[in-house]
Design a protein around this motif. Sequence first.
Motif: not given
Length: 79
Positions: A47-72
């Motif tokens: 559950s935690a991994a899927l939540t984090q992966a979805e948050l990263r996916r949305r962040a990349v769409g909004k802020f660009g590729p650099a946002a994909g590697g952070r824990l949110r």
Amino acid sequence: MNLEQLAELRTPEGSAALDAATRLAGGDPLSAAAALRSGGLPPGLASAALTQAELRRRAVGKFGPAAGGRLRPPARRAF
């Protein structure tokens, strides 16, 4: 997600779970959870991994590729 789940995502097992969840993000969440759990992940880590992966996916769409590697943290909702 709580601090214990965040700490678990920072372990080697958590990192592998996050990699797997990232490949599944954006699709059907129930199928993704079932796939991770059938791979042997505990429900909380899946559950935690899927939540984090979805948050990263949305962040990349909004802020660009650099946002994909952070824990949110998930957004807090005021009621």
